[in-house]
Design an enzyme around this catalytic site. Structure first.
Site, PDB file in Angstrom:
ATOM      1  N   ALA C 290     -92.208  22.407 -24.383  1.00  0.00           N
ATOM      2  CA  ALA C 290     -90.793  22.185 -24.678  1.00  0.00           C
ATOM      3  C   ALA C 290     -90.493  22.840 -26.014  1.00  0.00           C
ATOM      4  CB  ALA C 290     -90.498  20.686 -24.712  1.00  0.00           C
ATOM      5  N   HIS C 465     -66.929  -7.769 -35.783  1.00  0.00           N
ATOM      6  CA  HIS C 465     -68.192  -8.394 -36.157  1.00  0.00           C
ATOM      7  C   HIS C 465     -68.723  -9.177 -34.968  1.00  0.00           C
ATOM      8  CE1 HIS C 465     -71.183 -10.075 -38.843  1.00  0.00           C
ATOM      9  NE2 HIS C 465     -70.950 -11.258 -38.303  1.00  0.00           N
TER      10      HIS C 465
HETATM   11  C1  LIG Z   1     -70.770 -19.767 -30.952  1.00  0.00           C
HETATM   12  C2  LIG Z   1     -69.825 -18.931 -31.746  1.00  0.00           C
HETATM   13  C3  LIG Z   1     -69.820 -17.567 -31.590  1.00  0.00           C
HETATM   14  C4  LIG Z   1     -68.955 -16.782 -32.319  1.00  0.00           C
HETATM   15  N1  LIG Z   1     -69.006 -15.436 -32.152  1.00  0.00           N
HETATM   16  C5  LIG Z   1     -68.175 -14.644 -32.869  1.00  0.00           C
HETATM   17  C6  LIG Z   1     -68.241 -13.242 -32.755  1.00  0.00           C
HETATM   18  O1  LIG Z   1     -69.050 -12.693 -32.003  1.00  0.00           O
HETATM   19  N2  LIG Z   1     -67.395 -12.491 -33.486  1.00  0.00           N
HETATM   20  C7  LIG Z   1     -66.488 -13.077 -34.342  1.00  0.00           C
HETATM   21  O2  LIG Z   1     -65.742 -12.339 -34.980  1.00  0.00           O
HETATM   22  N3  LIG Z   1     -66.414 -14.388 -34.470  1.00  0.00           N
HETATM   23  C8  LIG Z   1     -67.236 -15.192 -33.765  1.00  0.00           C
HETATM   24  N4  LIG Z   1     -67.172 -16.543 -33.930  1.00  0.00           N
HETATM   25  C9  LIG Z   1     -66.170 -17.079 -34.860  1.00  0.00           C
HETATM   26  C10 LIG Z   1     -66.643 -16.940 -36.315  1.00  0.00           C
HETATM   27  O3  LIG Z   1     -67.838 -17.653 -36.474  1.00  0.00           O
HETATM   28  C11 LIG Z   1     -65.577 -17.436 -37.257  1.00  0.00           C
HETATM   29  O4  LIG Z   1     -64.376 -16.741 -37.032  1.00  0.00           O
HETATM   30  C12 LIG Z   1     -65.982 -17.204 -38.709  1.00  0.00           C
HETATM   31  O5  LIG Z   1     -67.174 -17.847 -39.008  1.00  0.00           O
HETATM   32  C13 LIG Z   1     -64.875 -17.669 -39.644  1.00  0.00           C
HETATM   33  O6  LIG Z   1     -65.256 -17.414 -40.949  1.00  0.00           O
HETATM   34  P1  LIG Z   1     -64.705 -18.305 -42.145  1.00  0.00           P
HETATM   35  O7  LIG Z   1     -65.276 -17.694 -43.377  1.00  0.00           O
HETATM   36  O8  LIG Z   1     -63.259 -18.425 -42.049  1.00  0.00           O
HETATM   37  O9  LIG Z   1     -65.286 -19.757 -41.886  1.00  0.00           O
HETATM   38  P2  LIG Z   1     -66.735 -20.335 -41.615  1.00  0.00           P
HETATM   39  O10 LIG Z   1     -67.662 -19.286 -41.168  1.00  0.00           O
HETATM   40  O11 LIG Z   1     -66.535 -21.495 -40.749  1.00  0.00           O
HETATM   41  O12 LIG Z   1     -67.228 -20.775 -43.042  1.00  0.00           O
HETATM   42  C14 LIG Z   1     -66.603 -21.787 -43.747  1.00  0.00           C
HETATM   43  C15 LIG Z   1     -67.577 -22.319 -44.768  1.00  0.00           C
HETATM   44  O13 LIG Z   1     -66.885 -23.178 -45.641  1.00  0.00           O
HETATM   45  C16 LIG Z   1     -67.707 -24.290 -45.959  1.00  0.00           C
HETATM   46  N5  LIG Z   1     -66.829 -25.382 -46.391  1.00  0.00           N
HETATM   47  C17 LIG Z   1     -65.892 -26.012 -45.637  1.00  0.00           C
HETATM   48  N6  LIG Z   1     -65.231 -26.904 -46.397  1.00  0.00           N
HETATM   49  C18 LIG Z   1     -65.766 -26.839 -47.643  1.00  0.00           C
HETATM   50  C19 LIG Z   1     -65.504 -27.506 -48.871  1.00  0.00           C
HETATM   51  N7  LIG Z   1     -64.546 -28.415 -48.981  1.00  0.00           N
HETATM   52  N8  LIG Z   1     -66.248 -27.199 -49.932  1.00  0.00           N
HETATM   53  C20 LIG Z   1     -67.217 -26.269 -49.865  1.00  0.00           C
HETATM   54  N9  LIG Z   1     -67.515 -25.598 -48.736  1.00  0.00           N
HETATM   55  C21 LIG Z   1     -66.785 -25.879 -47.638  1.00  0.00           C
HETATM   56  C22 LIG Z   1     -68.443 -24.550 -44.672  1.00  0.00           C
HETATM   57  O14 LIG Z   1     -69.642 -25.269 -44.897  1.00  0.00           O
HETATM   58  C23 LIG Z   1     -68.686 -23.137 -44.163  1.00  0.00           C
HETATM   59  O15 LIG Z   1     -69.933 -22.650 -44.625  1.00  0.00           O
HETATM   60  C24 LIG Z   1     -68.050 -17.363 -33.224  1.00  0.00           C
HETATM   61  C25 LIG Z   1     -68.040 -18.744 -33.394  1.00  0.00           C
HETATM   62  C26 LIG Z   1     -68.914 -19.523 -32.678  1.00  0.00           C
HETATM   63  C27 LIG Z   1     -68.894 -20.987 -32.886  1.00  0.00           C
END
Ligand SMILES: Cc1cc2nc3c(=O)[nH]c(=O)nc-3n(C[C@H](O)[C@H](O)[C@H](O)COP(=O)(O)OP(=O)(O)OC[C@H]3O[C@@H](n4cnc5c(N)ncnc54)[C@H](O)[C@@H]3O)c2cc1C
Ligand SMILES: Cc1cc2nc3c(=O)[nH]c(=O)nc-3n(C[C@H](O)[C@H](O)[C@H](O)COP(=O)(O)OP(=O)(O)OC[C@H]3O[C@@H](n4cnc5c(N)ncnc54)[C@H](O)[C@@H]3O)c2cc1C
Lengths: 489, 90, 489
Positions: C290, C465
Site C-alpha cells: 500500500a 453537552h
Molecule cells: C439522568 C440525566 C441525564 C441528563 N442528561 C443530559 C444531557 O445529556 N445533556 C444535557 O445538556 N443535560 C442533561 N441533563 C440535565 C443536566 O444535568 C442539567 O441541565 C444540568 O446539570 C444543569 O446544570 P446547573 O448548573 O443548572 O445545575 P446542577 O447541575 O443541578 O447543579 C446545581 C448545583 O448546585 C448545588 N446547590 C443547590 N443548592 C445549593 C445551595 N443552596 N448552596 C450550595 N450549593 C447548592 C447542588 O448541590 C448542585 O451541585 C441530564 C439530567 C439527568 C438527571
C-alpha cells in the site's frame, strides 16, 4: 460546636457548582474578578455526578455489550456478560476524573472554593452553612451573585424516592444489579435513555407515559425512529396512563400516600390510571420515575434578597442573565427551560462576562439538544412548523441515513437529517436529526444557524467521504432540489 | 430595503458581528445587511456605527424585551476589570 | 462476433462511474443535459467497491469485536469470535446496496448508462468497447466530456499483485481468512487503516515504511497518537526500509523480478533494504503493498483527443475542472491530488455545472480529509506551519480529549482538537483533530473556514453537552485564552 460566624467578601459569589455555576465561576476568575464558588454536595452538579455523564457512560457500556452480542450478520459471534458493579465502577471513575478536573480547573483559575449550603441574608450577602449539623457557618458578602442551584427530579404522589423499589434517575445510575423487570414512568428523554440502557442489559422494560407518544416535544417522525428501535429491544410502551401507586407483590393492602416500605425482593405491582379512570397493573422489580425536574430554590431564602420565583418555580432573568434584583444573576436549570447543561454553561459565561463589563448577552440564535437514545436525536433551531409560525416560508430538505455510505458501514442506517431553511433567502433555520451520531452532527448546523449561513453554504462546503456529516450537506442540497444521493422532490 | 430581521425577531449575522454591534452600541436589527439574503457583516455594523451615531445609541432592547432581536446595548455596568489579563489565571 | 459500430451522440459524456464521475453525471442530468456515463467495471468505482466503503465496513466490524473483547474495565466480559467470510458477506451486502443505489440514482435522474471501456477517437468522440473480447463496440459523439477514470494501486518492483501472497488493498479487502502474519508495506493512510483492522482481528501485523514515520504528511503529534495506539494493538513498525523482494519460506532460490508463484501456504520471507543497502528479512503469510495510487489513463488513448498527462501521470485542469482541450474536463483521482472521493465529487459537480452554464468554480477554501484509524484523524485547512508560511500570524488553540466528558464516557479519550486561526482577525484557517469521531468533527471546522468564521464565532456557538464537538469550541476558546475545561497558555 458552632464555629464563630466569620464574614468575608468577594466580588462574585456563585452558588452551585454544576455546569452553570462552575463555568460562570471560572470565566469570572478568568476576567480577573475575585470569585467564590459555594457548593453543598459535589463539584460538577447533577450533570457530572448524576446526569449527563453517568448516563452516557452507561449508554456506551450497554452499547458495547449489545452491539457485540448482535453482530452475527457482521460475522462476529459473542455472548457478552455484563457485570453491573464493574460498569458502575468504571462510570464512577469517569465521574471522579471529571469532578476532580472541575475542582482543579476552578483552583487553577483562582476561584475560591467553599463547601456548604448558601442562603441569602440580604441582597448582598449569604450565610453558608457547612457540612452537617453543627459544622458552623460563615457569612459571605458579594458585589455580584450568580445563582446556579440547578434542579432535582420531580416526585409524583405515592412514589417516594426514599422507598427502595422507587428509583430516581440518580438511583437508577447506581444500582448494584440489573433488575429483571423495570417499570419506567415517563417517556421523556431521561426515561428513554435509561430504558434503552436497561433493555440492552437484558432487563424487561415497560414504559408508561401520560401523554400519547414517546419523547413528547419531538416531531412524530423523529420520535418514531427511536420508539421503533426501543420496541425492537423489547421495551413495551403504554401511553395515556399515569402511575398512581404501587405495592409489594403478595401484599394485600394497597399502598398509597401513606408510604411504602419494601422488605423482601419479590417484586412490586405498579398501578396506572388513564384519564377516564381506567386502571392497569404492572409487575416489576423496580419502578423508575422520570417525569421531569424542578428548580432548586428552597435552600436559598430567596425572600431575604428580594427574589421571587415565577409560577413554575424558576428565577426569571433578562438577556444578561440578571434577575429583577440588581447584581443577582441566575443561570442553568434554576433559570428556566430548556434544562440542559450547555444552556446553563452559556448563561454562566454571559453572566460572568456581563459582570466583568463585557458586551455579552444571551443573543444566541439556537440551542442544540441531544437525546442519547439508540439511535440518537440531535435537534437545533426551528422545525418546519415553527418556521412557518415565525413567518418564514420554509424550504425543507431531508436525507435518509440508509442512503449514506458511512451509515451503512457503521451498521446503523435508520433515521434521517432534516434541514429547515427560509425559502427566499436560503438562511438555515433548524435541523432535526435522528440517527447515528446525531448529537455530534447537530454542531455543524448550529454553527450554520449562528453564522447566518444559507443552504448553499452548507451544500458548497466539502464534506469528507465517507462520513455521516455528508448527510447534512445532502439534506441542504435536497432542500435546493439538488441532492445527489437521494431523489429530490 | 429588504431587512434580514423581522421574522421571528431574527437577525442573520455572525456571533462576532452581533457582539461588535453591542460593543459599538448599534442596534443590529436596524442595520442593512450587505451579505447574501441581507446577512449583516461586521463591516455593515461598523459603517452603521460611523454612519448614524444617534440611532445607534437608542435603547436597543432593554431588559425583558425579548420580542425583538436580542441585541443589548453595552453599558459596562459594574465593570470591575476589563479583559486583557485572561491568561493571568494560569 | 463483432457487432457493427453504432454511433450515438450525447451532450455530456462521463467516463468512469466512481465518485467523481457518477456525481458529475447526476448533476449534469439534473441541469437538463443529455448525459451518458460509461463504466467498464462497477458503478461506484474504487471508492464503493474496493476503497472507502469496504475498508470502513471492515473497520466497524473489527471495532465491534475488538471493543467487546477489551471492555473488562467497563464490566463487560466477552470473547468474540470473528468469521472473516461472514464479515466479508456483510461488507459485500453494504457495497452492493450502495452500488445498486448509484445505478438507480443515475437512472432516476435520466443519465444514460453504458457499460464498456471508453477510449478517445478524437476530441469529440470516443469508442466504447463492450465487455470481453468480441462483445462489440460503439462510437459516442459528445459535446462535452468529463474524464473520471480514477486511479489504481501502485506496484513496486518484485511485488506483483498477480501473485497470491502479494496483496493490493483490494485483495486485502476480500481475503477469506485472516492471515496469521501480515507484512504491510507503506504506512500511509491505507496501510494504517488496514493494519489496524487486521491487528484487531488478531493478525500479527508488521509495517515497513521507507520514510521515517507513520502517516507521512501529518504532523508528528497527530501521527504519534495513532502510531501509539497501533503499537498497543501489537503492530510493529520499521521505518527507513523499502521492500525489495520476497520468497517462499523454504524456497532457497531468491525471488525477484522474475516473478513468483506460491504453491504451498507455508509462508514467505520479505526482504527490505535501507538507503544504505542494509537488508532485513520478515516472515509473513501475506504481504500487503500500500505505497500509493497512480492515475488511470492508459485505457483512454488520450493523444487522439490531443490530451497529455503531466509528469506524474495526471490530467491538469483549471478552476473550472477543464483540461487544456476545450470541452474536455477531468475530475477525481485522475485530475490530481488529493486523491480523495469527496474532492472528486466536488470537481464532478463543478464540471457539470460549468457545462450547464452555471458560474461554478473550484473556489473552495479547504478540503477536509480523514483517516479511519484508531483513533481517527480529521484535518482541514492549514497547519500552524502552513499558516505562518502563508503570511498569517497564527493563533493556535488545543483541547485534549482527556478533558472531554463525552470522550471519557465513550471510553476513548486520547487525542486532541487543534484549531489554527489568524491572530489579528480571528479567522479560522484550519484544524487538526485526532481522536474519536475526528472524521465527523472536522465538518464543523470546514464550514467555519468556508464561512469566514472567527474563533469567537466558534466559541460563541452553543455546543451540545456532552459531545465531542464541545472540544472544537474549547479549542477555539483556548486560542483566545478563554477555554473553560483546559488551562490556557
Ligand atoms: C439522568 C440525566 C441525564 C441528563 N442528561 C443530559 C444531557 O445529556 N445533556 C444535557 O445538556 N443535560 C442533561 N441533563 C440535565 C443536566 O444535568 C442539567 O441541565 C444540568 O446539570 C444543569 O446544570 P446547573 O448548573 O443548572 O445545575 P446542577 O447541575 O443541578 O447543579 C446545581 C448545583 O448546585 C448545588 N446547590 C443547590 N443548592 C445549593 C445551595 N443552596 N448552596 C450550595 N450549593 C447548592 C447542588 O448541590 C448542585 O451541585 C441530564 C439530567 C439527568 C438527571
Ligand atoms: C482502500 C482504500 C480506502 C480508501 N478510503 C478513502 C476514504 O476513506 N475517503 C476518501 O475520500 N477516499 C478514500 N479512498 C480513495 C478513493 O477511493 C478515491 O479517491 C476515489 O475512488 C476516486 O474517485 P474517482 O471517481 O476519481 O475514481 P475511481 O473511484 O477510481 O473510479 C474510476 C472509475 O472509472 C472506471 N474507468 C477507468 N477507466 C475507464 C475507461 N477507459 N472506460 C470506462 N470506465 C473506466 C473504473 O472502472 C472506475 O470504476 C480510498 C481508496 C482505497 C484504495
Amino acid at each position: 460546636m458552632v464555629v464563630g460566624d466569620v464574614t468575608t467578601g468577594t466580588e462574585v459569589l456563585v452558588i452551585g457548582a454544576g455546569p452553570g455555576g462552575y463555568v460562570a465561576a471560572i470565566r469570572a476568575a478568568q476576567h480577573g474578578l475575585d470569585t467564590t464558588l459555594v457548593e453543598k454536595e459535589a463539584y460538577g452538579g447533577t450533570c457530572l455526578n448524576h446526569g449527563c455523564i453517568p448516563s452516557k457512560a452507561y449508554i456506551t457500556a450497554a452499547d458495547v455489550a449489545h452491539d457485540a452480542g448482535n453482530a452475527e450478520h457482521m460475522g462476529i459471534h459473542a455472548d457478552p456478560a455484563v457485570d453491573l458493579m464493574g460498569m458502575r465502577e468504571w462510570k464512577d471513575g469517569v465521574v471522579s476524573q471529571l469532578t476532580g478536573g472541575v475542582e482543579k480547573l476552578c483552583k487553577a483559575n483562582g476561584v475560591n472554593l467553599v463547601e456548604g449550603t448558601a442562603s441569602f441574608k440580604d441582597e448582598s450577602s449569604v450565610r453558608v452553612a457547612h457540612g452537617g449539623e453543627g459544622q458552623g457557618s460563615e457569612t459571605l458578602e458579594f458585589e455580584h451573585c450568580i445563582v446556579a442551584t440547578g434542579s432535582r427530579p420531580l416526585q409524583i404522589p405515592n412514589f417516594d424516592f426514599g422507598d427502595e423499589p422507587v428509583l430516581s434517575s440518580r438511583d437508577a445510575l447506581s444500582l448494584e444489579t440489573v433488575p429483571d423487570r423495570l417499570l419506567v414512568v415517563g417517556a421523556g428523554y431521561i426515561g428513554m435513555e435509561l430504558s434503552t440502557v436497561f433493555a440492552k442489559l437484558d432487563c424487561e422494560v415497560t414504559v408508561v407515559e401520560m401523554l400519547d407518544d414517546a419523547l413528547p416535544g419531538y416531531e412524530d417522525d423523529v420520535a418514531r425512529v427511536v420508539k421503533k428501535r426501543a420496541e425492537g429491544l423489547g421495551v413495551e410502551f403504554n401511553f395515556g396512563e399515569a402511575a398512581s401507586g404501587w405495592q409489594e407483590t403478595g401484599d394485600s393492602e394497597a399502598q398509597g400516600a401513606s408510604g411504602n416500605r419494601t422488605q423482601s425482593g419479590d417484586g412490586i405491582v405498579v398501578t396506572t390510571e388513564t384519564e377516564d379512570g381506567e386502571e392497569s397493573e404492572y409487575d416489576a422489580d423496580k419502578v423508575l420515575v422520570a417525569v421531569g425536574r424542578q428548580p432548586v430554590t428552597d435552600t436559598l431564602d430567596l425572600e431575604n434578597a428580594g427574589l421571587e420565583t415565577n409560577e413554575n418555580g424558576f428565577l426569571e432573568t433578562d438577556e444578561r442573565a440578571e434577575t429583577d434584583v440588581d447584581g443577582i444573576y441566575a443561570v442553568g436549570d434554576v433559570a428556566g427551560e430548556p434544562m440542559l447543561a450547555h444552556k446553563g454553561s452559556k448563561e454562566g459565561i454571559v453572566a460572568a462576562e456581563v459582570i466583568a463589563g463585557e458586551p455579552a448577552a444571551l443573543d444566541y440564535q439556537a440551542i442544540p439538544a441531544a437525546v442519547f437514545t439508540d439511535p440518537e436525536i440531535g435537534t437545533v433551531g426551528m422545525t418546519e412548523a415553527e418556521a412557518e409560525e415565525a413567518g418564514f416560508e420554509p424550504a425543507v430538505g431531508k436525507f435518509p441515513f440508509n442512503a449514506s455510505g458511512r451509515a451503512l458501514t457503521t451498521g446503523d442506517s435508520e433515521g434521517f437529517v432534516r434541514i429547515v431553511a427560509d425559502d427566499g433567502t436560503g438562511f438555515v433555520l433548524g435541523a432535526q436529526i435522528v440517527g447515528p451520531e446525531a448529537s455530534e452532527l447537530v454542531a455543524e448546523v448550529t454553527l450554520a444557524i449562528e453564522m447566518g449561513a444559507t443552504l448553499e453554504d452548507l451544500a458548497a462546503t466539502i464534506h469528507t467521504h465517507p462520513t455521516l456529516s455528508e448527510a447534512v450537506m445532502e439534506a441542504a442540497e435536497n432542500a435546493m432540489g439538488e441532492a445527489i444521493h437521494t431523489l429530490n422532490r | 430595503t429588504e431587512q434580514s430581521s423581522g421574522k421571528g425577531g431574527r437577525v442573520f449575522a455572525a456571533p462576532s458581528a452581533r457582539r461588535l454591534a453591542r460593543e459599538l452600541g448599534v442596534d443590529i436589527g436596524s442595520v442593512d445587511g450587505s451579505g447574501p439574503g441581507g446577512r449583516v457583516t461586521e463591516g455593515d455594523v461598523r459603517s452603521a456605527a460611523e454612519g448614524d451615531a444617534e440611532s445607534a445609541t437608542a435603547d436597543a432592547g432593554g431588559a425583558g424585551d425579548d420580542a425583538g432581536p436580542r441585541s443589548v446595548e453595552f453599558s459596562g455596568k459594574s465593570a470591575t476589570k476589563r479583559k486583557g489579563d485572561a491568561e493571568q489565571a494560569t
